[in-house]
Design an enzyme around this catalytic site. Structure first.
Site, PDB file in Angstrom:
ATOM      1  N   VAL A 130      26.244   2.922   7.506  1.00  0.00           N
ATOM      2  CA  VAL A 130      26.398   2.550   6.096  1.00  0.00           C
ATOM      3  C   VAL A 130      25.579   3.496   5.227  1.00  0.00           C
ATOM      4  O   VAL A 130      24.474   3.887   5.599  1.00  0.00           O
ATOM      5  CB  VAL A 130      25.862   1.106   5.881  1.00  0.00           C
ATOM      6  CG1 VAL A 130      25.934   0.688   4.435  1.00  0.00           C
ATOM      7  CG2 VAL A 130      26.585   0.118   6.772  1.00  0.00           C
ATOM      8  N   CYS A 131      26.113   3.835   4.063  1.00  0.00           N
ATOM      9  CA  CYS A 131      25.347   4.553   3.044  1.00  0.00           C
ATOM     10  C   CYS A 131      25.830   4.077   1.678  1.00  0.00           C
ATOM     11  O   CYS A 131      26.456   3.023   1.568  1.00  0.00           O
ATOM     12  CB  CYS A 131      25.476   6.067   3.202  1.00  0.00           C
ATOM     13  SG  CYS A 131      27.097   6.731   2.806  1.00  0.00           S
ATOM     14  N   ARG A 132      25.573   4.829   0.647  1.00  0.00           N
ATOM     15  CA  ARG A 132      25.959   4.417  -0.696  1.00  0.00           C
ATOM     16  C   ARG A 132      27.471   4.420  -0.882  1.00  0.00           C
ATOM     17  O   ARG A 132      28.052   3.473  -1.380  1.00  0.00           O
ATOM     18  CB  ARG A 132      25.295   5.335  -1.732  1.00  0.00           C
ATOM     19  CG  ARG A 132      25.611   4.988  -3.168  1.00  0.00           C
ATOM     20  CD  ARG A 132      24.869   5.929  -4.127  1.00  0.00           C
ATOM     21  NE  ARG A 132      25.414   5.793  -5.459  1.00  0.00           N
ATOM     22  CZ  ARG A 132      26.447   6.494  -5.917  1.00  0.00           C
ATOM     23  NH1 ARG A 132      27.049   7.383  -5.151  1.00  0.00           N
ATOM     24  NH2 ARG A 132      26.883   6.314  -7.146  1.00  0.00           N
TER      25      ARG A 132
ATOM     26  N   MET B  10      27.952   0.966   0.269  1.00  0.00           N
ATOM     27  CA  MET B  10      27.354  -0.180  -0.427  1.00  0.00           C
ATOM     28  C   MET B  10      27.904  -0.341  -1.842  1.00  0.00           C
ATOM     29  O   MET B  10      27.800  -1.424  -2.415  1.00  0.00           O
ATOM     30  CB  MET B  10      25.832  -0.054  -0.445  1.00  0.00           C
ATOM     31  CG  MET B  10      25.185  -0.196   0.926  1.00  0.00           C
ATOM     32  SD  MET B  10      25.536  -1.780   1.756  1.00  0.00           S
ATOM     33  CE  MET B  10      24.530  -2.899   0.773  1.00  0.00           C
TER      34      MET B  10
ATOM     35  N   GLY C  43      29.789   6.164   1.681  1.00  0.00           N
ATOM     36  CA  GLY C  43      30.508   6.451   2.914  1.00  0.00           C
ATOM     37  C   GLY C  43      30.436   7.906   3.332  1.00  0.00           C
ATOM     38  O   GLY C  43      30.822   8.255   4.445  1.00  0.00           O
TER      39      GLY C  43
END
Length: 98
Positions: A62-64, A90, A66
């Site tokens: 997961v990141c901000r 996210m 993708g």
């Protein structure tokens, strides 16, 4: 690399509460909220903390948005890890955060 939407990840986590979730955002970003069971390993540290990834498990990254999780996923997949990238990151997550 396998991808899931945030909604698919949320449903998956409800039925697999022990799933491995790795948040590759920077520590300051994670302070704004992360998926409850996620472990924070910033992208720049993934190669140095590769021993923290269990090869017998599938890992959701997961990141901000993708993009960074996709980069980490390609790095890990090339080394034999099973990875799911959360597309949209996210920014599109509407599940619980801590």
């Amino acid at each position: 690399m396998k991808e899931m939407t945030p909604q698919e990840v949320q449903a998956y986590l409800e039925s697999n509460p022990e799933a491995s979730v790795i948040d590759v955002r920077e520590t300051a970003e994670v302070r704004a909220g992360k998926i409850p069971q996620a472990v924070n390993i910033p992208l720049g540290l993934v190669e140095f903390r590769i021993q923290d990834f269990d090869k017998s498990k599938e890992h959701i990254l997961v990141c901000r948005s993708g993009k960074r999780s996709g980069m980490a996923g390609r790095f890990l997949e090339a080394r034999g890890y099973r990875i799911i990238n959360m597309a949209g990151g996210m920014l599109e997550w509407d599940g619980p955060t801590v």
